[in-house]
Design a protein around this motif. Structure first.
Motif, PDB file in Angstrom:
ATOM      1  N   VAL A 699      12.542  46.090   6.116  1.00  0.00           N
ATOM      2  CA  VAL A 699      12.130  45.902   4.775  1.00  0.00           C
ATOM      3  C   VAL A 699      13.233  44.573   4.342  1.00  0.00           C
ATOM      4  O   VAL A 699      12.646  43.646   3.560  1.00  0.00           O
ATOM      5  CB  VAL A 699      11.660  46.590   3.914  1.00  0.00           C
ATOM      6  N   GLU A 700      14.341  44.942   4.307  1.00  0.00           N
ATOM      7  CA  GLU A 700      15.382  44.251   3.733  1.00  0.00           C
ATOM      8  C   GLU A 700      15.688  42.997   4.462  1.00  0.00           C
ATOM      9  O   GLU A 700      16.150  41.940   3.955  1.00  0.00           O
ATOM     10  CB  GLU A 700      16.893  45.010   3.696  1.00  0.00           C
ATOM     11  N   ALA A 701      15.232  42.747   5.624  1.00  0.00           N
ATOM     12  CA  ALA A 701      15.419  41.665   6.473  1.00  0.00           C
ATOM     13  C   ALA A 701      14.495  40.648   6.050  1.00  0.00           C
ATOM     14  O   ALA A 701      14.724  39.356   6.035  1.00  0.00           O
ATOM     15  CB  ALA A 701      15.135  41.672   7.851  1.00  0.00           C
ATOM     16  N   PHE A 702      13.479  40.803   5.265  1.00  0.00           N
ATOM     17  CA  PHE A 702      12.358  39.915   5.095  1.00  0.00           C
ATOM     18  C   PHE A 702      11.953  39.852   3.323  1.00  0.00           C
ATOM     19  O   PHE A 702      11.183  40.386   2.984  1.00  0.00           O
ATOM     20  CB  PHE A 702      11.064  40.371   5.577  1.00  0.00           C
ATOM     21  N   PRO A 703      13.112  39.141   2.658  1.00  0.00           N
ATOM     22  CA  PRO A 703      12.677  39.340   1.091  1.00  0.00           C
ATOM     23  C   PRO A 703      11.764  38.311   0.745  1.00  0.00           C
ATOM     24  O   PRO A 703      11.326  38.642  -0.558  1.00  0.00           O
ATOM     25  CB  PRO A 703      14.149  38.858   0.777  1.00  0.00           C
ATOM     26  N   HIS A 704      11.361  37.559   1.450  1.00  0.00           N
ATOM     27  CA  HIS A 704      10.236  36.738   0.922  1.00  0.00           C
ATOM     28  C   HIS A 704       8.682  37.143   1.300  1.00  0.00           C
ATOM     29  O   HIS A 704       7.679  36.184   1.352  1.00  0.00           O
ATOM     30  CB  HIS A 704      10.696  35.397   1.240  1.00  0.00           C
ATOM     31  N   LEU A 705       8.574  38.218   2.216  1.00  0.00           N
ATOM     32  CA  LEU A 705       7.230  38.399   2.677  1.00  0.00           C
ATOM     33  C   LEU A 705       6.507  38.411   1.572  1.00  0.00           C
ATOM     34  O   LEU A 705       6.301  38.910   0.351  1.00  0.00           O
ATOM     35  CB  LEU A 705       7.223  40.151   3.282  1.00  0.00           C
ATOM     36  N   ARG A 706       5.047  37.764   1.703  1.00  0.00           N
ATOM     37  CA  ARG A 706       3.839  37.865   0.941  1.00  0.00           C
ATOM     38  C   ARG A 706       2.744  38.688   1.660  1.00  0.00           C
ATOM     39  O   ARG A 706       1.839  39.138   0.876  1.00  0.00           O
ATOM     40  CB  ARG A 706       3.436  36.558   0.771  1.00  0.00           C
ATOM     41  N   ILE A 707       2.641  38.475   2.998  1.00  0.00           N
ATOM     42  CA  ILE A 707       1.630  39.253   3.782  1.00  0.00           C
ATOM     43  C   ILE A 707       2.326  40.046   4.750  1.00  0.00           C
ATOM     44  O   ILE A 707       3.283  39.659   5.748  1.00  0.00           O
ATOM     45  CB  ILE A 707       0.755  38.225   4.352  1.00  0.00           C
ATOM     46  N   LEU A 708       2.114  41.249   4.790  1.00  0.00           N
ATOM     47  CA  LEU A 708       2.489  42.362   5.808  1.00  0.00           C
ATOM     48  C   LEU A 708       1.247  43.180   6.446  1.00  0.00           C
ATOM     49  O   LEU A 708       1.001  44.071   5.580  1.00  0.00           O
ATOM     50  CB  LEU A 708       3.582  43.349   5.293  1.00  0.00           C
ATOM     51  N   SER A 709       1.086  43.021   7.464  1.00  0.00           N
ATOM     52  CA  SER A 709       0.036  43.663   8.478  1.00  0.00           C
ATOM     53  C   SER A 709       0.279  44.453   9.503  1.00  0.00           C
ATOM     54  O   SER A 709       0.953  43.751  10.481  1.00  0.00           O
ATOM     55  CB  SER A 709      -1.369  42.726   8.387  1.00  0.00           C
ATOM     56  N   LEU A 710       0.506  45.604   9.714  1.00  0.00           N
ATOM     57  CA  LEU A 710       0.662  46.558  10.833  1.00  0.00           C
ATOM     58  C   LEU A 710      -0.473  47.451  11.008  1.00  0.00           C
ATOM     59  O   LEU A 710      -0.176  48.383  11.997  1.00  0.00           O
ATOM     60  CB  LEU A 710       2.183  47.492  10.648  1.00  0.00           C
ATOM     61  N   ARG A 711      -1.587  47.203  10.501  1.00  0.00           N
ATOM     62  CA  ARG A 711      -2.609  48.095  10.958  1.00  0.00           C
ATOM     63  C   ARG A 711      -2.966  48.343  12.249  1.00  0.00           C
ATOM     64  O   ARG A 711      -2.763  47.536  13.267  1.00  0.00           O
ATOM     65  CB  ARG A 711      -4.002  47.488   9.957  1.00  0.00           C
ATOM     66  N   CYS A 712      -3.635  49.482  12.590  1.00  0.00           N
ATOM     67  CA  CYS A 712      -3.969  49.831  13.870  1.00  0.00           C
ATOM     68  C   CYS A 712      -2.929  49.844  15.017  1.00  0.00           C
ATOM     69  O   CYS A 712      -2.971  48.971  15.915  1.00  0.00           O
ATOM     70  CB  CYS A 712      -5.239  49.008  14.210  1.00  0.00           C
ATOM     71  N   ASN A 713      -1.930  50.479  14.727  1.00  0.00           N
ATOM     72  CA  ASN A 713      -0.688  50.559  15.636  1.00  0.00           C
ATOM     73  C   ASN A 713      -0.453  52.026  15.762  1.00  0.00           C
ATOM     74  O   ASN A 713      -1.159  52.989  15.619  1.00  0.00           O
ATOM     75  CB  ASN A 713       0.507  49.642  15.295  1.00  0.00           C
ATOM     76  N   ASN A 714       0.745  52.423  16.200  1.00  0.00           N
ATOM     77  CA  ASN A 714       1.243  53.768  16.433  1.00  0.00           C
ATOM     78  C   ASN A 714       2.551  54.110  15.459  1.00  0.00           C
ATOM     79  O   ASN A 714       3.423  54.730  16.040  1.00  0.00           O
ATOM     80  CB  ASN A 714       1.488  54.169  17.766  1.00  0.00           C
ATOM     81  N   PHE A 715       2.746  53.194  14.352  1.00  0.00           N
ATOM     82  CA  PHE A 715       3.830  53.433  13.665  1.00  0.00           C
ATOM     83  C   PHE A 715       4.015  54.804  13.040  1.00  0.00           C
ATOM     84  O   PHE A 715       2.775  55.356  12.669  1.00  0.00           O
ATOM     85  CB  PHE A 715       4.150  52.379  12.476  1.00  0.00           C
ATOM     86  N   TYR A 716       5.077  55.288  12.827  1.00  0.00           N
ATOM     87  CA  TYR A 716       4.969  56.696  11.906  1.00  0.00           C
ATOM     88  C   TYR A 716       6.220  56.892  11.378  1.00  0.00           C
ATOM     89  O   TYR A 716       6.890  55.945  10.961  1.00  0.00           O
ATOM     90  CB  TYR A 716       5.151  57.735  13.119  1.00  0.00           C
TER      91      TYR A 716
END
Length: 1000
Positions: A699-716
């Motif tokens: 999160v800290e690496a992308f201070p200008h993010l407007r869109i974050l989509s990680l749906r349908c993966n295996n993050f935990y």
């Protein structure tokens, strides 16, 4: 200042010379020759400009002129006006020994130090030009001793003056230029010494730092002044009244002067005024302008552009009969163009563009027989283009673009034999354009008809009389055949046939005429067939062939922009694409049938800005050479069959703003090297097989993010608290993963979701010209439907955490996100109650809390969410009466199913305290039998049918309503309630009144 031939100036200043070169018959005296040779020794002449300075007769030396009788030196003319190497060094005092000197020009050189103080001894000097000669410091006031001086030019960025009193002694002065000299310390009295110069004809004080002036003078003495140039000052004040008393004025230029307020009325009485330029000032009143023009008879040039003028054009505009140049562009002028404009018979140039003009074009505009340029673009003009425009036989430029003009293009335009540029684009014009419209237009080089609804109807063997260079006919109907008349055009550099209804193949002869093209746009047609593997075109060209039906392999073109998206190109991407197309800055092959791997040679496309291969059948991994594409701002590889890990080399793309890798088969963890992508605004990794825990670096690496989509993966794992620091985040989609823990209360701090959205520049990337760019896009799941957002993306704010393992209470802080439109927390383990403050989320369109462990009542305040089109709280442990006010009555029973404790409409379970528990309990004593007896069965059927219809309409219509205008949402629901009220029986009215009382 205008540069005159040297000897001609000398002839003017001295009646003793014979003009035409005979001045060299004289023989200079020895004293003057000795002084000149000493002057030469002090100069640095690296280009030997003074190579002729030898011998005994100095009258023949370059830049020297003598008196034909006495041989005395009259002129030393050493300007650097030809771009030669400038003279340097020092000006030695020996120059002062030339006692007969009348002309001295040292301008444009690179001398150092101050202006020599000994120049005051040249008492016969009439012409002194030291402009931009390299001198610095204060101008010596003893120059005022040269009483014979007629021209003085000391313009320079490195000179300054503290006091101008010395100028008042130059009573012979006719021309004074002190451009760029720092006069900021002179004060408001700068005009007084100048007012003592009765012969002064031209005064040039451009960008001198003047900040004030004496508003009125007791008397005006410089009665010969014709040209006054004060542009670039910082007056921040009204125009002084003494201007209008200088009856000799011909030209006044106070552009960028910071003037405010009214234009003095007396300006209109200046008998000789031909040019007035007051552009780029502050707030000159247009109402004053109306008064100003009433008696304006002799003015030739009027330039008031970019003044923030407002108001209307005066009805008596036609009184300015001597007007030649009329420029009011880029202001806030409103109202119509007065018909009296036709009286301006001398007018040659009109520019009223970039205003707010309304009404129609007056027919009298056809009386302007001397008009050469007519620019009315970017206004609000309506109506048709008058036929009388064909009377403007000298017209060369006609620009009416970006208005609301309707009707047809008059045939009379074809009579404008001098017309070279025609632009009527971005209007509402319709009708047929025939050969008659171009009958005499032999000089036409620019045709811009785009964004209208024209139909071009010409014969198949038509040969246009013109040779056009710029041809924009986008959205004009030219088809179905490819225009054969284009074959006769040999000079086309810009060609736009986009959306022209052409359903044909491009003929072979066309590829022979592309060698000089700088812009080719044939997008959004039904063009078919194969394109050549390569064709000749300029290396700086932009080629857009998108949205057609082209087939075959990808052509290799060494251009700047290439858009082949949404066609039927097939096969693999050529292995040598990096070498063959190394100059590309924009490449889109999206929406084709490409297969195979991404070639490693893409690493050689070092200037590539936008790279879009989305929606193809590409396989394999992303080559590590992608890291060499150091100029990338957009990388879009979504919807392919790519696999493997995300390469670490992608962390070298430090300028990347958009990264789409969704809907592929990528696996493994997100490499930590991506933390170098600090400019990233869109990160879309959805629908892959990625895994891992989101560390704080992510999160800290992308201070200008407007869109974050990680749906349908295996993050935990738990969500990092730093997510709340993403102040620009609009879309957060983490659905269908294995995240756990509680939803952070700090989500309420997501700034962009706490306010309504406005259009942002992030929607467009890689712009190569005003018409072509990469359109940002994202797919969002709403109510089970996957919707793609592009141009309306700026409207959307969304959080989707569904299908994870979140637990704990729904934090009340999340209701601070008053700009949020979609919230989906379904299929988690969230417990506790729905916060009463849910009503603060006034922009919610969709709310899905289903499949959790929520308990307690549905807050009655939820009825105030008038934009809410989709609600699902099913399969929880909610209890109590379902709110029924406003749009809540439109939701289907499935929205509330699986909550045993809920009761009331639309569920079949009635609440214990609800008197409407059966047919015998209507408040008016009626029962079910009464319905049949009173013939109300139809109304009941209508009611239940309306509930079913309401469910469908409630789902679909509000989406459309919201997309058009949010405030219409309330009107929509008011209409639904009002219609039901008018059609219901008295029993239904009573039930509705009872429902309203319960919600209050």
């Amino acid at each position: 200042m205008e540069t005159f031939p040297f000897l001609w100036i000398i002839c003017l200043l001295s009646g003793e010379l014979f003009c035409g070169g005979v001045a060299h018959l004289a023989h200079c005296n020895a004293a003057d020759r000795k002084a000149l040779l000493d002057l030469k020794r002090g100069l640095n002449d690296s280009w030997n400009r003074l190579s002729s300075w030898h011998g005994t007769n100095c009258c023949k030396w370059s830049g020297i002129a003598c008196d034909n009788t006495t041989g005395a030196i009259l002129a030393v003319d050493l300007p650097n006006s030809s771009g030669l190497q400038p003279l340097g060094g020092e000006i030695r005092p020996s120059l002062a020994k030339l006692k007969s000197l009348k002309h001295l020009d040292l301008s444009g050189n690179e001398f150092r130090g101050k202006i020599p103080h000994f120049l005051f001894s040249l008492v016969n000097l009439q012409y002194l030009n030291l402009s931009f000669a390299g001198f610095s410091g204060a101008i010596p006031p003893n120059l005022g001793n040269i009483s014979s001086l007629q021209l003085l030019d000391v313009s320079s960025v490195s000179l300054n003056v503290d006091n101008l009193e010395w100028v008042s002694c130059l009573l012979s002065l006719k021309y004074l230029a002190m451009n760029y000299v720092d006069l900021s310390k002179v004060g408001r009295e700068w005009i007084e010494p100048l007012n003592k110069l009765p012969l002064l004809s031209e005064l040039h004080l451009e960008f001198c730092g003047l900040s004030s002036f004496i508003y009125s003078l007791p008397s005006v003495n410089f009665t010969s002044l014709k040209v006054l140039n004060l542009q670039g000052s910082f007056f921040q004040a009204k125009l002084p009244t003494w201007f209008v008393n200088i009856s000799s004025l011909i030209s006044v230029d106070i552009e960028n002067g910071g003037l405010t307020g009214r234009i003095p009325l007396g300006f209109g009485e200046l008998p000789n005024l031909q040019s007035l330029k007051l552009s780029y000032n502050m707030k000159l009143s247009a109402s004053s302008f109306q008064l100003f023009t009433r008696s304006w008879k002799k003015i030739r040039v009027l330039d008031l552009s970019i003044n923030v003028l407002h108001g209307r054009l005066p009805a008596h505009l036609g009184n300015m009969t001597s007007l030649i140049y009329f420029d009011l562009h880029n202001n806030n002028i409103e109202g119509g163009i007065p018909s009296s404009i036709g009286n301006l018979s001398n007018l040659q140039y009109i520019d009223l563009s970039l205003n707010k003009l309304t009404g129609s074009l007056p027919d009298s505009i056809g009386q302007l027989k001397n008009l050469v340029e007519l620019r009315l673009n970017n206004n609000l003009l309506q109506g048709s283009i008058p036929d009388s425009i064909g009377n403007l036989q000298r017209l060369a430029t006609l620009t009416l673009s970006s208005n609301k003009l309707n009707g047809t293009l008059p045939d009379s335009i074809g009579l404008l034999s001098e017309l070279s540029s025609l632009d009527v684009s971005l209007n509402k014009l319709t009708g047929i354009i025939s050969e008659a419209h171009f009958h005499r237009l032999r000089k036409l080089v620019e045709i811009i008809l785009s964004a209208n609804s024209f139909i071009l109807n010409v014969s198949s063997n038509w040969v246009p009389p013109f040779q056009v260079i710029v041809l924009h006919m986008g959205s004009c109907h030219l088809g179905p055949s490819f225009p054969s008349w284009l074959r006769s055009q040999k000079q086309v550099k810009v060609l736009d046939f986009s959306g022209a209804g052409i359903s044909d193949s491009i003929p072979n002869w066309f590829w022979d005429m592309t060698s000089i093209l700088a812009r080719l746009n044939v997008s959004f047609n039904s063009l078919e067939g194969h394109t050549p593997n390569s064709f000749n075109i300029t290396p700086y060209a932009g080629v857009d062939m998108s949205s057609n039906q082209f087939k075959g392999p990808i052509p290799l073109l060494n251009v700047l922009l290439l858009d082949l998206s949404n066609n039927q190109f097939s096969g693999s991407i050529p292995e040598n694409i990096g070498q063959a197309m190394s100059s590309l800055t924009f490449l889109s092959l999206s929406g084709n049938k490409l297969s195979g791997a991404i070639p490693t040679s893409i690493g050689q496309m070092s200037v590539l800005d936008v790279f879009d291969l989305s929606y193809n059948n590409l396989a394999g991994s992303i080559p590590s050479s992608i890291g060499n594409c150091s100029s990338l701002t957009v990388l879009d590889l979504q919807n392919n069959n790519l696999s493997g890990g995300i390469p670490k080399s992608m962390g070298q793309l430090t300028g990347l703003q958009t990264l789409h890798l969704s809907n592929n088969q990528f696996s493994g963890e997100i490499p930590s090297s991506l933390q170098n992508l600090s400019k990233l605004e869109t990160l879309d990794f959805g629908n892959n097989m990625l895994t891992g825990n989101l560390g704080s670096w992510f999160v800290e690496a992308f201070p200008h993010l407007r869109i974050l989509s990680l749906r349908c993966n295996n993050f935990y794992g738990k969500l990092p608290l730093a997510l709340s620091n993403l102040s620009s985040l609009q879309i957060l989609d983490l659905a269908e993963n294995k995240f756990n823990g509680s939803i952070p209360a700090s989500f309420g701090d997501l700034k962009a979701m706490g306010q309504e959205q406005t259009v942002g520049d992030y929607l467009r990337y890689g712009t190569i010209d005003e018409n072509h760019y990469y359109q940002e896009n994202i797919r969002v799941v709403m109510n089970g439907l996957e919707l793609q957002y592009t141009k309306t993306l700026f409207l959307l704010t969304s959080i989707d955490l569904s299908g994870n393992h979140f637990y704990g209470a729904l934090p009340e802080e999340i209701t601070k996100l008053v700009g949020l439109e979609t919230l989906n927390l379904s299929r988690n383990h969230i417990s506790g109650q729905i916060p009463k403050s849910i009503s603060e989320m006034r922009q919610l369109l969709s709310l899905d809390l289903s499949g959790n462990m929520l308990s307690g009542p549905i807050p009655q305040s939820i009825s105030s969410l008038t934009f809410l089109a989709n609600l699902n709280v099913s399969n929880n442990d909610l209890s109590g009466m379902i709110p029924s006010a406003n749009q809540m009555s439109t939701f289907n029973a499935s929205s509330f199913a699986g909550n045993p404790g809920l009761c009331g409409d639309p569920l079949a379970v009635k609440c214990p305290n609800d008197s409407n528990n059966g047919g015998d309990n209507y408040p008016d004593g009626g029962g079910k039998a009464d319905q049949a007896d009173n013939g109300n069965g139809f109304i009941d059927k209508w009611f239940y049918m309306s509930v079913g219809m309401g469910f469908a309409v409630g789902l679909l219509i509000p989406y459309l309503v919201f997309a058009m205008k949010r405030s219409w949402g309330g009107v929509y629901f008011a209409f639904v309630d009002g219609t039901a009220y008018r059609l219901s029986s008295e029993k239904m009215k009573a039930a509705m009144r009872r429902r309203n009382r319960s919600t209050r």
